[in-house]
Design a protein around this motif. Structure first.
Motif, PDB file in Angstrom:
ATOM      1  N   ASN A 314       0.816  -1.217   0.000  1.00 37.58           N
ATOM      2  CA  ASN A 314       0.000   0.000   0.000  1.00 37.58           C
ATOM      3  C   ASN A 314       0.848   1.265   0.000  1.00 37.58           C
ATOM      4  OD1 ASN A 314      -2.737   0.934  -0.032  1.00 37.58           O
ATOM      5  ND2 ASN A 314      -2.464   1.648   2.077  1.00 37.58           N
ATOM      6  N   SER A 315       2.161   1.108   0.118  1.00 36.05           N
ATOM      7  CA  SER A 315       3.086   2.248   0.149  1.00 36.05           C
ATOM      8  C   SER A 315       3.517   2.564  -1.284  1.00 36.05           C
ATOM      9  CB  SER A 315       4.296   1.913   1.019  1.00 36.05           C
ATOM     10  OG  SER A 315       3.892   1.541   2.314  1.00 36.05           O
ATOM     11  N   ARG A 316       2.641   3.268  -2.000  1.00 32.50           N
ATOM     12  CA  ARG A 316       2.846   3.502  -3.425  1.00 32.50           C
ATOM     13  C   ARG A 316       3.313   4.925  -3.692  1.00 32.50           C
ATOM     14  NH1 ARG A 316      -3.103   0.924  -4.363  1.00 32.50           N
ATOM     15  NH2 ARG A 316      -2.551  -1.276  -4.283  1.00 32.50           N
ATOM     16  N   SER A 317       4.090   5.056  -4.743  1.00 32.11           N
ATOM     17  CA  SER A 317       4.585   6.373  -5.157  1.00 32.11           C
ATOM     18  C   SER A 317       4.921   6.291  -6.636  1.00 32.11           C
ATOM     19  CB  SER A 317       5.847   6.732  -4.353  1.00 32.11           C
ATOM     20  OG  SER A 317       6.901   5.816  -4.636  1.00 32.11           O
ATOM     21  N   GLU A 318       5.327   7.413  -7.205  1.00 31.06           N
ATOM     22  CA  GLU A 318       5.728   7.399  -8.617  1.00 31.06           C
ATOM     23  C   GLU A 318       6.925   6.483  -8.825  1.00 31.06           C
ATOM     24  OE1 GLU A 318       6.372  11.249 -10.195  1.00 31.06           O
ATOM     25  OE2 GLU A 318       4.336  11.969  -9.812  1.00 31.06           O
ATOM     26  N   THR A 319       7.790   6.411  -7.820  1.00 27.60           N
ATOM     27  CA  THR A 319       8.973   5.552  -7.930  1.00 27.60           C
ATOM     28  C   THR A 319       8.599   4.087  -7.805  1.00 27.60           C
ATOM     29  OG1 THR A 319      10.296   7.306  -6.914  1.00 27.60           O
ATOM     30  CG2 THR A 319      11.280   5.100  -7.017  1.00 27.60           C
ATOM     31  N   PHE A 320       7.714   3.793  -6.857  1.00 28.75           N
ATOM     32  CA  PHE A 320       7.322   2.410  -6.578  1.00 28.75           C
ATOM     33  C   PHE A 320       5.801   2.285  -6.693  1.00 28.75           C
ATOM     34  CE2 PHE A 320      11.260   2.972  -4.003  1.00 28.75           C
ATOM     35  CZ  PHE A 320      12.066   2.046  -4.675  1.00 28.75           C
ATOM     36  N   GLU A 321       5.328   2.049  -7.914  1.00 28.70           N
ATOM     37  CA  GLU A 321       3.886   1.983  -8.152  1.00 28.70           C
ATOM     38  C   GLU A 321       3.254   0.726  -7.560  1.00 28.70           C
ATOM     39  OE1 GLU A 321       3.276   2.345 -12.317  1.00 28.70           O
ATOM     40  OE2 GLU A 321       3.943   4.444 -12.408  1.00 28.70           O
ATOM     41  N   ASN A 322       4.072  -0.317  -7.336  1.00 30.56           N
ATOM     42  CA  ASN A 322       3.551  -1.594  -6.829  1.00 30.56           C
ATOM     43  C   ASN A 322       4.043  -1.900  -5.418  1.00 30.56           C
ATOM     44  OD1 ASN A 322       2.173  -2.296  -9.288  1.00 30.56           O
ATOM     45  ND2 ASN A 322       4.193  -2.692 -10.182  1.00 30.56           N
ATOM     46  N   GLY A 323       4.332  -0.846  -4.669  1.00 32.00           N
ATOM     47  CA  GLY A 323       4.774  -1.042  -3.292  1.00 32.00           C
ATOM     48  C   GLY A 323       6.207  -0.615  -3.099  1.00 32.00           C
ATOM     49  N   ILE A 324       6.465   0.036  -1.988  1.00 32.05           N
ATOM     50  CA  ILE A 324       7.792   0.584  -1.727  1.00 32.05           C
ATOM     51  C   ILE A 324       8.866  -0.504  -1.771  1.00 32.05           C
ATOM     52  CG2 ILE A 324       7.518   0.372   0.788  1.00 32.05           C
ATOM     53  CD1 ILE A 324       9.152   2.996   1.029  1.00 32.05           C
ATOM     54  N   GLY A 325       9.948  -0.207  -2.463  1.00 27.87           N
ATOM     55  CA  GLY A 325      11.074  -1.128  -2.538  1.00 27.87           C
ATOM     56  C   GLY A 325      10.848  -2.344  -3.418  1.00 27.87           C
ATOM     57  N   ASN A 326       9.778  -2.321  -4.231  1.00 29.42           N
ATOM     58  CA  ASN A 326       9.383  -3.530  -4.950  1.00 29.42           C
ATOM     59  C   ASN A 326       9.839  -3.523  -6.403  1.00 29.42           C
ATOM     60  OD1 ASN A 326       8.174  -6.033  -5.317  1.00 29.42           O
ATOM     61  ND2 ASN A 326       6.153  -5.164  -5.750  1.00 29.42           N
ATOM     62  N   SER A 327      11.057  -3.109  -6.658  1.00 32.75           N
ATOM     63  CA  SER A 327      11.548  -3.131  -8.037  1.00 32.75           C
ATOM     64  C   SER A 327      11.659  -4.557  -8.568  1.00 32.75           C
ATOM     65  CB  SER A 327      12.913  -2.437  -8.123  1.00 32.75           C
ATOM     66  OG  SER A 327      13.889  -3.150  -7.374  1.00 32.75           O
ATOM     67  N   SER A 328      11.815  -5.524  -7.683  1.00 35.80           N
ATOM     68  CA  SER A 328      11.942  -6.925  -8.094  1.00 35.80           C
ATOM     69  C   SER A 328      10.598  -7.543  -8.462  1.00 35.80           C
ATOM     70  CB  SER A 328      12.556  -7.754  -6.960  1.00 35.80           C
ATOM     71  OG  SER A 328      11.678  -7.764  -5.838  1.00 35.80           O
ATOM     72  N   GLY A 329       9.507  -6.977  -7.950  1.00 37.43           N
ATOM     73  CA  GLY A 329       8.186  -7.539  -8.180  1.00 37.43           C
ATOM     74  C   GLY A 329       7.861  -8.756  -7.331  1.00 37.43           C
ATOM     75  N   VAL A 330       8.719  -9.098  -6.363  1.00 37.47           N
ATOM     76  CA  VAL A 330       8.470 -10.303  -5.564  1.00 37.47           C
ATOM     77  C   VAL A 330       7.717  -9.997  -4.268  1.00 37.47           C
ATOM     78  CG1 VAL A 330      10.512 -11.462  -6.484  1.00 37.47           C
ATOM     79  CG2 VAL A 330      10.677 -10.215  -4.318  1.00 37.47           C
ATOM     80  N   LEU A 331       7.501  -8.727  -3.954  1.00 42.45           N
ATOM     81  CA  LEU A 331       6.771  -8.384  -2.735  1.00 42.45           C
ATOM     82  C   LEU A 331       5.368  -8.977  -2.798  1.00 42.45           C
ATOM     83  CD1 LEU A 331       6.695  -6.807  -0.049  1.00 42.45           C
ATOM     84  CD2 LEU A 331       5.862  -4.831  -1.351  1.00 42.45           C
ATOM     85  N   GLY A 332       5.025  -9.741  -1.800  1.00 39.04           N
ATOM     86  CA  GLY A 332       3.731 -10.413  -1.760  1.00 39.04           C
ATOM     87  C   GLY A 332       3.758 -11.829  -2.296  1.00 39.04           C
ATOM     88  N   ARG A 333       4.832 -12.220  -2.935  1.00 40.22           N
ATOM     89  CA  ARG A 333       4.950 -13.553  -3.508  1.00 40.22           C
ATOM     90  C   ARG A 333       5.642 -14.522  -2.529  1.00 40.22           C
ATOM     91  NH1 ARG A 333       1.969 -14.302  -8.316  1.00 40.22           N
ATOM     92  NH2 ARG A 333       1.779 -12.241  -9.281  1.00 40.22           N
ATOM     93  N   TYR A 334       5.498 -15.805  -2.816  1.00 42.24           N
ATOM     94  CA  TYR A 334       6.154 -16.869  -2.051  1.00 42.24           C
ATOM     95  C   TYR A 334       5.675 -16.953  -0.601  1.00 42.24           C
ATOM     96  CZ  TYR A 334       9.239 -16.592  -6.101  1.00 42.24           C
ATOM     97  OH  TYR A 334       9.725 -16.565  -7.381  1.00 42.24           O
ATOM     98  N   LEU A 335       4.376 -16.766  -0.401  1.00 43.52           N
ATOM     99  CA  LEU A 335       3.810 -16.958   0.939  1.00 43.52           C
ATOM    100  C   LEU A 335       3.911 -18.427   1.331  1.00 43.52           C
ATOM    101  CD1 LEU A 335       2.144 -15.897   3.393  1.00 43.52           C
ATOM    102  CD2 LEU A 335       0.095 -16.457   2.062  1.00 43.52           C
TER     103      LEU A 335
END
Length: 565
Positions: A314-335
């Motif tokens: 939910n921590s979205r910005s122009e830099t991180f549209e899919n969540g802060i620090g999520n350049s890898s795209g793995v945030l939320g994955r591998y639960l």
């Protein structure tokens, strides 16, 4: 009150309490935020209440449970005494596919699930940290046992862990206070089992965060000897078991550097694209719905795996549209969670002239043996068991018809001996097991509802069946009769050991954190709860939460002092 701090810690439970202690002791002005209501150690409202003073004699009102606690009421710790420690599911919704039911157990009070946990405390081994690399499932942990070992030592001395030295490579020993004692049937079962399997399967006393030999440091915090009441989830004024309320938060409070705010839900972590750093945390007051942003040099996320991931996404910005620090795209994955819901039970003849004293607050433990001392081609990784032996009590008379003196006498004698064991197995990392946000559905605070989709894979299904089979074999080898096994419906979350979703790794392209629980993309953002895990092992994870949090706080301290963050 100041709105600027050195450190903000989100969550006051197992990990958050340790972060608070470490930073305040080091002299940092630290703000701890928790969505839960106030709960003060020593003021547990049902701790000493006898059943005859409870409206339902301690039993759950089924209509209320179904209406308000549909998920939480499935937790082993949920009853009339403890329900006020659990979040109202109806007022705090989450969602999942009908064919993939998820159990997400949540606390409603400061201290989080450190008040409610079952206190089993086991180290991960070198085998656990190497597993992903060796068998190719998941990414390599960027740390090894030797990196965490001194921090296990550190947190164990403060928390107080009781247990026995066993010298098992798959289950490293801790720094122990004296172990709780097995009863006579458990000792018999241990001897028979280990003889039958020639030592390849061991039965030991559970390693638990209960004080059996309180140290001066622990007593100075007001903690005392465990009373063997086994009513721990009501709260323990003695501080006989470890919780953040009885140990880490009081230690932080004594420094004068702690500010603890309850009823504050973290909405998001704020970010400055110029400095490429987190600037603080935006919160929503759960009572007034007012919002406020607190600022800090460093942010530690310790809200629990799913809640932390919700906030970061939910921590979205122009830099991180899919969540802060999520350049890898793995945030939320591998639960991941532990494979659970399988085990066995049986009866033991004899010993009817023997009983036991008190209500021991820990179980037995059978450390992992599959793919360690014994091999199988059916699945990779393995599982352990928890359980114990006891005699039937008066509770077995619930629902029986009767009245008067004769009926009372009929239920005063203890029943026969029985033993049950349940398995906890390792779940493999899987990209498709995920947490997302549903922006089209908002919760009462206006935040997107968490949407979870996760299920056991083929490896877990095969393991789960074998957990039942081996449980039957173990109890029969230990001399029990009429042994029956079970393999319940697969359901992620019912072990309450969720990890993953913001995993550690060497490569910023495939992981969210480095080996110090530090964001690859945002240098002053750390995640030290279960979200950081790259795999689950089969041991209870809480002790590792503590060790990794203390280690990460030490690293952050060094970076702050050097001016790097």
């Amino acid at each position: 009150m100041s709105e600027e701090f050195d450190v903000i810690v989100v969550g006051s439970g197992m990990s958050g309490g340790w972060a608070a202690k470490e930073f305040t002791v080091k002299g940092y002005k630290t703000l701890v935020l928790d969505r839960g209501g106030d709960l003060t150690h020593g003021e547990y409202k049902t701790e000493f209440t006898p059943p005859w003073d409870m409206p339902n004699r301690g039993q759950v009102n089924e209509d209320e449970a179904k209406r308000d606690y549909e998920t939480n009421s499935e937790c082993y710790a949920f009853n009339e005494y403890t329900k006020h420690h659990f979040l109202n599911d109806r007022e705090n919704p989450y969602e999942f596919p009908e064919d993939k039911p998820i159990q997400w157990v949540r606390s409603s009070k400061v201290g989080g699930k450190s008040v409610l946990w079952h206190r089993q405390s086991y180290r991960f081994s070198e085998m656990d940290f190497e597993a992903n690399k060796k068998d190719g499932h998941g990414i390599d942990w960027p740390i090894r046992y030797k990196d965490v070992e001194p921090w296990y030592d550190y947190v164990e001395k403060f928390a107080g862990i009781s247990g026995s030295v066993e010298n098992l490579p798959q289950l490293p020993d801790s720094i122990y206070q004296k172990p709780h004692e097995m009863n006579i049937v458990e000792k018999d079962a241990k001897a028979r089992l280990e003889k039958a399997y020639k030592g390849s399967r061991k039965l030991i006393i559970g390693r638990c965060a209960h004080l059996t030999e309180p140290t001066e440091e622990q007593m100075a915090l007001g903690r005392g000897l465990c009373q063997s009441r086994d009513q721990c989830q009501r709260g323990c004024s003695w501080g006989g078991y470890f919780s953040s309320l009885s140990a880490t938060l009081p230690a932080a409070e004594r420094t004068g550097n702690l500010t603890l705010l309850s009823n504050k839900t973290a909405h998001s972590v704020t970010y400055d694209p110029k400095t490429k750093k987190a600037t603080g945390v935006k919160v929503i007051d759960t009572i007034t719905k007012e919002t406020k942003t607190f600022k800090a040099r460093v942010v530690f996320m310790c809200a629990s795996t799913i809640a932390t991931t919700q906030i970061l996404l939910n921590s979205r910005s122009e830099t991180f549209e899919n969540g802060i620090g999520n350049s890898s795209g793995v945030l939320g994955r591998y639960l991941m969670d532990h494979v659970a819901g399988s085990g066995a039970a049986g009866r033991m003849d004899g010993y009817e002239d023997v009983y036991y004293k008190g209500r021991r607050p820990t179980s037995l433990y059978i450390p992992r043996f599959m793919n360690v001392t014994e091999q199988t081609d059916e699945y990779i990784r393995g599982f352990g068991y928890q359980g114990g032996a006891s005699r039937g009590g008066w509770q077995g008379s619930w629902g029986q018809k009767g009245i008067g003196e004769d009926f009372k006498k009929s239920i005063q004698s203890p029943g026969s001996w029985g033993m049950s064991i349940v398995g906890f197995g390792e779940m493999l990392p899987n990209y498709d097991n995920k947490i997302e946000l549903n922006d089209k559905r908002l919760d009462p605070l206006g935040m997107p509802v968490v949407s979870i989709s996760a299920a056991y894979g083929e490896n877990e299904i095969k393991m789960k069946e074998d957990m039942k089979v081996q449980a039957i074999n173990i109890l029969e080898a230990a001399g029990f009769k009429n042994v029956t096994g079970w393999n319940g419906p697969p359901k992620v979350g019912n072990a309450i050991h969720e990890v993953g979703t913001a995993r550690m790794g060497h490569d910023p392209k495939t992981s969210y954190l480095n080996g110090y629980n530090q964001s690859h993309d945002v240098a002053n953002l750390f995640v030290t709860d279960g979200a950081a895990f790259a795999s689950t092992a089969c041991q209870n994870p809480s002790l590792t939460f503590m060790a990794l949090t203390a280690r990460a706080a030490d690293h952050a301290d060094k970076l702050m002092k050097s001016g790097a963050i």
